[in-house]
Design a protein around this motif. Structure first.
Motif, PDB file in Angstrom:
ATOM      1  N   GLN A 116       3.410   2.271  -0.070  1.00 42.97           N
ATOM      2  CA  GLN A 116       3.379   2.299  -1.389  1.00 42.97           C
ATOM      3  C   GLN A 116       3.963   0.946  -1.815  1.00 42.97           C
ATOM      4  N   ALA A 117       5.277   0.829  -0.961  1.00 42.65           N
ATOM      5  CA  ALA A 117       6.104  -0.189  -1.271  1.00 42.65           C
ATOM      6  C   ALA A 117       5.675  -1.660  -0.916  1.00 42.65           C
ATOM      7  N   LEU A 118       4.895  -1.593   0.373  1.00 40.01           N
ATOM      8  CA  LEU A 118       3.950  -2.928   0.854  1.00 40.01           C
ATOM      9  C   LEU A 118       2.798  -3.234   0.315  1.00 40.01           C
ATOM     10  N   ALA A 119       2.295  -2.182  -0.436  1.00 38.70           N
ATOM     11  CA  ALA A 119       1.011  -2.693  -0.986  1.00 38.70           C
ATOM     12  C   ALA A 119       1.061  -3.483  -2.199  1.00 38.70           C
ATOM     13  N   PRO A 120       0.132  -4.395  -2.500  1.00 40.82           N
ATOM     14  CA  PRO A 120       0.135  -5.084  -3.840  1.00 40.82           C
ATOM     15  C   PRO A 120       0.317  -4.180  -5.004  1.00 40.82           C
ATOM     16  N   GLU A 121       1.012  -4.704  -5.928  1.00 42.35           N
ATOM     17  CA  GLU A 121       1.308  -4.042  -6.968  1.00 42.35           C
ATOM     18  C   GLU A 121       0.257  -3.499  -7.971  1.00 42.35           C
ATOM     19  N   THR A 122      -0.788  -4.084  -7.905  1.00 37.58           N
ATOM     20  CA  THR A 122      -1.967  -3.499  -8.455  1.00 37.58           C
ATOM     21  C   THR A 122      -2.523  -2.111  -7.835  1.00 37.58           C
ATOM     22  N   ALA A 123      -2.113  -1.897  -6.716  1.00 35.78           N
ATOM     23  CA  ALA A 123      -2.619  -0.784  -5.984  1.00 35.78           C
ATOM     24  C   ALA A 123      -2.125   0.675  -6.638  1.00 35.78           C
ATOM     25  N   THR A 124      -2.738   1.353  -6.892  1.00 36.97           N
ATOM     26  CA  THR A 124      -2.430   2.562  -7.382  1.00 36.97           C
ATOM     27  C   THR A 124      -2.192   3.809  -6.189  1.00 36.97           C
ATOM     28  N   PRO A 125      -1.368   4.821  -6.709  1.00 35.97           N
ATOM     29  CA  PRO A 125      -1.302   5.853  -5.366  1.00 35.97           C
ATOM     30  C   PRO A 125      -2.483   6.395  -4.911  1.00 35.97           C
ATOM     31  N   LEU A 126      -3.404   6.560  -5.827  1.00 33.40           N
ATOM     32  CA  LEU A 126      -4.880   7.007  -5.643  1.00 33.40           C
ATOM     33  C   LEU A 126      -5.425   6.244  -4.325  1.00 33.40           C
TER      34      LEU A 126
END
Length: 69
Positions: A30-40
């Motif tokens: 989650q931390a390394l994903a783009p900010e627009t990526a949701t937990p889903l």
């Protein structure tokens, strides 16, 4: 027969440790994903990648049954 069971048990230990390590990487993903990526989205991608990996391991080991005789 007993020796074979011991060998199989020992072979499972690294797999359990690896599963535990991968289980703990949810926050990192989650931390390394783009900010627009949701937990889903993160969860779905993790399931797809994990499922594909398991499928490849099953195919390689001959553990997939097609139902054909």
């Amino acid at each position: 027969m007993i020796q074979k069971n011991r060998t199989r048990r020992r072979a499972g230990v690294p797999l359990i440790v690896m599963a535990a390590v991968l289980w703990g990487t949810t926050g990192t993903s989650q931390a390394l994903a783009p900010e627009t990526a949701t937990p889903l989205v993160i969860g779905t991608l993790r399931l797809w990648v994990g499922g594909a990996g398991l499928w490849m391991i099953a195919l390689q080991s001959g553990g997939v049954r097609t139902g054909r005789t």
